[in-house]
Enzyme design. Structure first.
Site, PDB file in Angstrom:
ATOM      1  N   ASN A   1       0.981  12.999  -1.943  1.00  0.00           N
ATOM      2  CA  ASN A   1       1.860  13.157  -0.773  1.00  0.00           C
ATOM      3  C   ASN A   1       2.682  11.913  -0.451  1.00  0.00           C
ATOM      4  O   ASN A   1       3.743  12.000   0.149  1.00  0.00           O
ATOM      5  CB  ASN A   1       1.059  13.641   0.444  1.00  0.00           C
TER       6      ASN A   1
ATOM      7  N   GLY B   1      -7.695  10.930  -0.694  1.00  0.00           N
ATOM      8  CA  GLY B   1      -7.683  12.355  -1.013  1.00  0.00           C
ATOM      9  C   GLY B   1      -8.604  13.095  -0.064  1.00  0.00           C
ATOM     10  O   GLY B   1      -8.860  12.633   1.057  1.00  0.00           O
TER      11      GLY B   1
ATOM     12  N   GLU C   1     -10.135   6.962   1.857  1.00  0.00           N
ATOM     13  CA  GLU C   1      -9.197   7.357   2.906  1.00  0.00           C
ATOM     14  C   GLU C   1      -9.027   8.865   2.733  1.00  0.00           C
ATOM     15  O   GLU C   1      -8.459   9.316   1.750  1.00  0.00           O
ATOM     16  CB  GLU C   1      -7.885   6.598   2.719  1.00  0.00           C
TER      17      GLU C   1
ATOM     18  N   CYS D   1      -2.037  13.069   5.656  1.00  0.00           N
ATOM     19  CA  CYS D   1      -3.379  13.010   6.255  1.00  0.00           C
ATOM     20  C   CYS D   1      -3.259  12.693   7.731  1.00  0.00           C
ATOM     21  O   CYS D   1      -4.172  12.947   8.501  1.00  0.00           O
ATOM     22  CB  CYS D   1      -4.286  12.041   5.521  1.00  0.00           C
TER      23      CYS D   1
ATOM     24  N   GLU E   1      -6.879   0.124   4.981  1.00  0.00           N
ATOM     25  CA  GLU E   1      -5.835  -0.260   4.034  1.00  0.00           C
ATOM     26  C   GLU E   1      -4.726  -0.970   4.805  1.00  0.00           C
ATOM     27  O   GLU E   1      -4.711  -0.999   6.029  1.00  0.00           O
ATOM     28  CB  GLU E   1      -5.299   0.986   3.323  1.00  0.00           C
TER      29      GLU E   1
END
Ligand code: UN1
Length: 496
Positions: A154, A230, A252, A286, A466
């Site tokens: 994505n 994912g 994540e 997400c 991150e």
């Protein structure tokens, strides 16, 4: 038709075919007849070669001064800037999201790369005193070693950059396994790293499926850290696989992000936010806004505007500047969305718009689905609890801020949440109470910037972040150093 371009793996500074010689097709989700290219269908042997290259390269990269590593990153960022338009267009063709957003994706990588380049001159530790005389203490960051990076489709340039750049600036070497649906964007990113002068073997890319490439990568003994973005389902497996050999692991994963609209909200702004958060990237972030909790006193007013604006969204090929919402990434994702829409209907949620595949000449060759809103949802319905990863927004009425927050927090995920209010007390209360890694006031749940930590609580993550300086904490380990210049044995805790 010209023969399809064949793209190679990148191992030890060379562009190579997979060991088996097999390839797979990458097609345009807006038009499945358009073949983007053929990519290497790699397996454990290719992973083995890439890991060996990264292991060898680590020996000198770990001792290359961080500012020198930073210079290479800086050149990479400049090259990304130069190629921004070309990479964005390629990304829209392989991934589907509209050009404005793919430009944003490349920009996010540019931002991250410049940011991490700067970190080359900022690897600060601490110096401190000792409890003993004539003794000096300090901390330094040390690289971990070889990192296996597994990235989603994505954000196919941005997310690889979130992982590669901090890994490199800390002195690690990398094997990247990009998503099967979007290898071209990773190819473009790796190409510019090569062009910027990255030494051979420091970054390697192996394309293929999760089972063929991802699994041997995370199981490999020489891989010391794994970063995965994912689904929570796969993330759990990654985490378990890493646990066996104590690999560091950054996950994540899913989200079920919420916008809370209070009675004093600027409703037009809240509608804009819900539209962008819910249907930007076709809901495939997400961070996507998949729930909106609206105070009953403004519920009808909000819904009238939200539904009307959603119906007016232009869906189509992301290369067309008039289009606002692109296709889904693939047929499987569209089927997932369809299944959830059926679930929502059966649960008794009110389908207010969308709820169907789009058909007609413009749509028949792609994976298009109409932007969908469910109203009057119960917070416990599956469509209000589970991540859908598509253009579906579930709207839930509420009576108070307290109830909105309870609903907002009432899911297993904890990535992003938002409040629309003009009351500063409400904003600060929600800021404190919401159990998410990201929180927005008067802005939707998407739109994180690269110099702030990114990640979520509960089943969204495993405690790491991150982006920003927080990423350095994952890609390095602290070494505490004690220098005793007293010329005698001094025993800590005893001779004090
Ligand atoms: C993702 O969806 O995995 O905050 C990342 C955002 C983007 C990143 C999304 N900057 O929506």
């Amino acid at each position: 038709m010209a023969p399809a371009k064949i793209y190679s793996n990148f191992i030890n500074g060379e562009w190579l075919s997979s060991a088996s010689g097999r390839t797979f097709e990458n097609v345009n989700p807006a038009n499945r007849n358009e073949l983007i290219g053929l990519f290497q269908k790699s397996d454990a042997q290719d992973v083995e070669n890439a890991v060996a290259a990264a292991k060898q390269a680590y020996k000198s990269w770990k001792n290359t001064p961080p500012p020198k590593r930073g210079e290479i990153l800086y050149r990479t960022a400049l090259l990304l800037q130069e190629n921004k338009e070309e990479f964005a267009e390629a990304m829209t063709r392989e991934m589907g999201k509209v050009l404005e957003e793919t430009r944003g994706d490349v920009q996010e990588a540019i931002d991250m790369t410049f940011y991490m380049a700067g970190e080359g001159r900022r690897q600060f530790g601490q110096t401190t005193t000792s409890e003993l005389p004539n003794k000096f203490c300090m901390t330094v960051r040390s690289p971990i070693g070889l990192c296996g990076l597994i990235t989603p489709w994505n954000f196919p340039i941005a997310i690889p950059s979130w992982k590669i750049m901090p890994a490199l600036i800390c002195g690690n070497t990398v094997v990247l396994k990009p998503a099967t649906d979007t290898p071209l964007s990773s190819y473009n990113l790796v190409k510019v790293l090569e062009e910027a002068g990255l030494p051979r073997g420091v970054v390697n890319m192996v394309t293929g499926t999760g089972g063929d490439v991802g699994t041997p990568l995370i199981l490999h003994n020489d891989v010391r850290a794994v970063s995965f973005t994912g689904s929570s389902e796969i993330g759990r497996k990654v985490s378990q696989a890493c646990a066996a050999s104590f690999k560091h692991c950054c996950l994540e994963m899913g989200g079920k992000n919420v916008i809370m609209v209070l009675e004093d909200a600027n409703l037009d702004l809240a509608v804009e936010g819900a539209l962008w958060g819910g249907f930007g990237t076709t809901g495939q972030r997400c961070t996507a806004t998949s729930r909106v909790v609206v105070h009953k006193s403004v519920y009808k007013d909000f819904m009238d505007r939200f539904v009307a604006r959603t119906r007016a969204l232009k869906v189509g090929d992301g290369l067309d500047a008039a289009v606002q919402v692109g296709p889904l990434i693939n047929e499987a994702q569209r089927q997932t969305v369809e299944t959830y829409v059926e679930v929502g209907k059966n649960e008794g949620a009110k389908l207010l718009c969308g709820g169907e595949r789009l058909t007609g000449k413009e749509y028949d060759n792609g994976w298009f689905y109409a932007p969908t809103i469910f109203g009057d949802c119960d917070p416990n319905m599956r469509i209000a609890q589970e991540e859908i990863f598509g253009p579906v927004v579930s709207v839930i009425p509420c009576d108070s801020l307290g109830q909105a927050m309870e609903i907002g927090n009432g899911v297993v995920y904890g990535l992003s949440s938002s409040i629309y209010t003009r009351n500063v007390n409400n904003a600060f209360t929600a800021m404190r109470e919401m159990e998410t890694g990201l929180f927005y006031v008067n802005a939707p749940t998407i739109g994180a910037e690269t110099h702030l930590p990114f990640g979520g609580t509960k089943q969204t993550g495993n405690g790491h972040r991150e982006a920003s300086v927080a990423a350095l904490d994952f890609y390095s380990e602290w070494k505490s150093i004690y220098v005793d210049y007293s010329d005698k044995l001094q025993r800590a805790q005893i001779d004090t």
